[in-house]
Design an enzyme around this catalytic site. Structure first.
Site, mmCIF file in Angstrom:
data_model
loop_
_atom_site.group_PDB
_atom_site.id
_atom_site.type_symbol
_atom_site.label_atom_id
_atom_site.label_comp_id
_atom_site.label_asym_id
_atom_site.label_seq_id
_atom_site.Cartn_x
_atom_site.Cartn_y
_atom_site.Cartn_z
ATOM 1 N N MET A 63 -26.426 -0.521 -30.832
ATOM 2 C CA MET A 63 -26.874 -0.355 -32.204
ATOM 3 C C MET A 63 -28.386 -0.180 -32.257
ATOM 4 S SD MET A 63 -25.360 -2.568 -35.282
ATOM 5 C CE MET A 63 -26.509 -3.912 -35.068
ATOM 6 N N VAL B 73 -42.763 -5.713 -21.872
ATOM 7 C CA VAL B 73 -42.728 -6.566 -20.685
ATOM 8 C C VAL B 73 -42.341 -5.693 -19.494
ATOM 9 C CG1 VAL B 73 -41.739 -8.628 -19.626
ATOM 10 C CG2 VAL B 73 -42.021 -8.528 -22.111
ATOM 11 N N ASP C 98 -26.249 -13.192 -28.684
ATOM 12 C CA ASP C 98 -25.924 -12.163 -27.696
ATOM 13 C C ASP C 98 -26.645 -12.436 -26.370
ATOM 14 O OD1 ASP C 98 -24.492 -9.926 -26.896
ATOM 15 O OD2 ASP C 98 -26.088 -8.526 -27.440
ATOM 16 N N PRO D 238 -26.866 -11.094 -19.377
ATOM 17 C CA PRO D 238 -27.848 -10.642 -18.384
ATOM 18 C C PRO D 238 -28.666 -9.435 -18.832
ATOM 19 C CG PRO D 238 -25.805 -11.225 -17.291
ATOM 20 C CD PRO D 238 -25.528 -11.298 -18.764
ATOM 21 N N ALA D 239 -28.076 -8.521 -19.602
ATOM 22 C CA ALA D 239 -28.812 -7.331 -20.034
ATOM 23 C C ALA D 239 -29.947 -7.676 -20.986
ATOM 24 C CB ALA D 239 -27.862 -6.333 -20.695
#
Length: 667
Positions: free
Chosen positions: A1, A75, A118, A121-122
């Protein structure tokens, strides 16, 4: 999204990340407006957070169609998902470090009344400077305002969504903790506990199957099992998870007891989670009680049956509405001028370790830690309840009834290379008499403080036990040096080597003297400094490996910014060539700092000297390959065109192993 772009803030001359909200196709005008409100909520949610492990938001822009674009910090990093995909599962201790950082960000969010919703790992970034950042609060919503959820859509990643959220739509801190457990599982196993070929299959497994065992979790097993309990009332809370994660980092890599089942009722999800009570600093927490392995009680069986019935009743409609985002006793003291003042404060977010791990496989007693503050001003992590003995300026910590020992104290300031100093000590003929059966493991320079070297060896102690020793000699200022010596039985060294890293990471030197002449370290000596009439140099020359020339500026009186170059190293060019290294990772000359031009992340950007501003573009680390790495770009300080002649300019280039034009030595 959403799509995330790297962009350039021309006003502030910095790179930023811009999250562009991309509405799903087919949304009604009302649903699209709800999505816009959600995106603004995201920006407000992140702006309320102030935590090193949570991504920062700078601004919100509105596009021509009214859809918001959120401007966040950039980052330089890769996600934990990408790391697992490219390199495979991570070791349990590294997973614990990541988990502790993410848990810190979550606790800050929960105290602000925000649920992330949410965690996966992503959405965890591992920065090139080692910083771990929880990002994409795009699904976060204020816990007290649960009416903002998009009509007909349950947002989240099915492989990481909590059971209560998938089956009842319940949002709260407990759900984030479950997702953290699934993330830790994926970190050590390579995939989430409920990874399946489709969203429906993941949700079916979540509702009908217990979590699979984490076969490679090792000491992380109690944390993962405690976080993945399906009933929020039985799930461990953030305090327990933090204590167990710290125990993994503090103790030997052996399995810990299972986490206890909380007796508390789950906190209501309609109000912000209160700030957690502080963990006591001086009293070790008892080891968590082990779970009874007997047959579950009837009440537990009834709960499990009710969960299964509830799961099956909602699973089919959920398949139609799931939306996947795109993106003992105290030994007496023998010294009176020191104190144990509590757990260390400086290794990672915090290094307090108040959990007593089970005995190590080698039989050595587990360690709990406090901070020792010496009357001379230095502080260092030290094993709690070890006997303290002072010998001149050295402080020894002796294990009661054991052979382990820690020695810390000042030494006379090295006038040259610590490797040379230690090598000279090793060649002292008296070594053979003092260290029976001496055998060198290594003497090597290490990247620590200003200059440092380690001397590691084995020898036979007085009781006939073969001892393994590592001594680090290091300089903290032009007038101060210390040594740290860690001794254990050789057979126990593998299980105890991490303790040396803990001590060196937590060591803090005394404030340097205000003035005085440069002293000299005499090989093998620990006596008082020998004064010298030689004036103290306030800094170090940075000598290029390829050219043998020094990092230099042409005119110290030049206004900002000043171009850098290499030039012949000369003692009369102190104002042009003597650099100092700040605790904030700045590299300074004459009160100004090394800096990447325009805070650029591009290869070939010039390195300059300019006014200090503490930004990442002015933070450099001298790594063990002798490269000066910029924290913002991740690139190395290099000589343009690999030049070696006087006047060659300086730029940043992608770090390359064994490239001499990128290697620098402090002298």
């Amino acid at each position: 999204m959403g799509r995330v772009w790297k962009a350039r803030d021309r006003m502030l001359q910095r790179d930023v990340a811009v999250k562009e909200i991309v509405p799903p196709p087919g949304l009604t005008d009302q649903a699209r407006q709800e999505l816009r409100l959600r995106s603004l909520r995201e920006a407000r949610a992140i702006a309320r957070l102030d935590h090193v492990n949570a991504v920062k938001v700078y601004d919100v822009l509105l596009g021509a169609d009214g859809d918001p674009q959120i401007v966040m910090e950039y980052v330089p990093s890769r996600s934990l998902h990408d790391a697992i995909t490219a390199d495979g599962p991570v070791p349990p201790r590294r997973a614990a470090e990541i988990g502790l950082a993410v848990l810190g960000a979550l606790r800050a969010a929960h105290r602000a009344g925000i649920a992330h919703r949410d965690v996966k790992p992503a959405n965890i970034l591992i920065g090139i400077d080692g910083r771990i950042v929880l990002t994409d609060f795009g699904l976060a919503t204020a816990v007290e305002d649960v009416n903002l959820t998009l009509t007909g859509v349950v947002l989240g990643s099915p492989a990481y969504v909590s059971p209560e959220r998938a089956m009842r739509g319940t949002v709260g801190p407990e759900g984030d903790l479950w997702s953290l457990g699934a993330t830790l599982f994926a970190a050590v196993e390579g995939q989430s506990p409920y990874a399946r070929p489709s969203s429906m299959m993941s949700l079916t497994a979540l509702a009908t199957e217990p979590p699979p065992p984490a076969r490679h979790a090792g000491p992380l097993t109690p944390v993962i099992e405690g976080l993945l309990r399906k009933d929020p009332a039985e799930r461990i809370d953030a305090d327990t998870a933090e204590r167990l994660l710290r125990a993994v980092l503090a103790g030997p890599a052996t399995a810990l007891p299972p986490a206890p089942i909380p007796t508390r009722a789950p906190a209501p999800t309609s109000a912000p989670t209160p700030a957690p009570a502080p963990i006591p600093a001086l009293t070790p927490d008892p080891a968590p009680a082990a779970l009874d392995a007997a047959e579950p009680s009837a009440s537990v069986r009834r709960r499990r049956r009710s969960w299964l019935v509830a799961a099956l009743s909602v699973l089919l409609p959920l398949g139609l509405v799931i939306g996947i985002p795109l993106a003992g006793h105290r030994a007496p003291r023998t010294t009176s001028d020191a104190d144990l003042v509590g757990p260390p404060e400086s290794s990672g977010p915090s290094t307090e370790a108040t959990y007593s791990a089970p005995p190590a496989a080698d039989g050595s007693r587990p360690l709990t830690w406090s901070v020792y503050r010496d009357s001379s001003g230095f502080t260092v992590p030290a094993p709690r309840d070890w006997r303290i003995v002072r010998r001149d300026r050295q402080v020894e910590f002796h294990e009661p009834g054991g052979e382990r020992m820690l020695t810390v104290g000042p030494v006379d300031t090295p006038g040259g290379d610590p490797v040379g100093v230690l090598t000279s000590q090793e060649k002292d003929p008296a070594i053979g008499g003092r260290l029976r059966g001496y055998h060198r493991v290594e003497i090597a320079a290490v990247n620590y403080q200003l200059r440092a070297a380690d001397w590691e060896w084995v020898h036979t102690g007085a009781g006939g036990i073969v001892l393994h020793v590592r001594q680090r000699v290091f300089t903290t200022s032009t007038q101060q040096s210390y040594r740290i010596v860690w001794t254990t039985p050789d057979a126990d060294w593998p299980a105890n080597a991490d303790a040396f890293q803990r001590v060196t990471a937590g060591f803090r030197p005394a404030a340097p003297p205000a003035s005085g002449g440069l002293a000299t370290l005499t090989p093998g000596g620990t006596g008082a400094p020998k004064s010298s009439m030689t004036p103290t140099r306030s800094g170090y020359q940075l000598v290029g490996a390829a050219s043998g020339r020094c990092l230099d500026i042409s005119d110290p009186a030049s206004p900002d910014p000043v171009a850098l170059r290499i030039w012949d190293c000369r003692d009369d060019r102190g104002r042009n060539q003597l650099w100092t290294f700040g605790s904030d990772r700045s590299v300074r000359l004459g009160g100004r700092c090394l800096d990447v031009l325009n805070a650029s992340s591009d290869e070939g950007a010039a390195i300059q000297l300019t006014t200090c501003n503490t930004t990442p573009a002015q933070q450099f680390t001298l790594n063990d390959r002798r490269q000066l790495v910029n924290a913002h770009s991740g690139m190395c300080l290099a000589v343009v065109g690999a030049g070696t002649a006087n006047g060659a300019s300086i730029e940043q280039r992608a770090c390359a192993s064994g490239a001499p034009h990128q290697q620098w030595s402090r002298r």
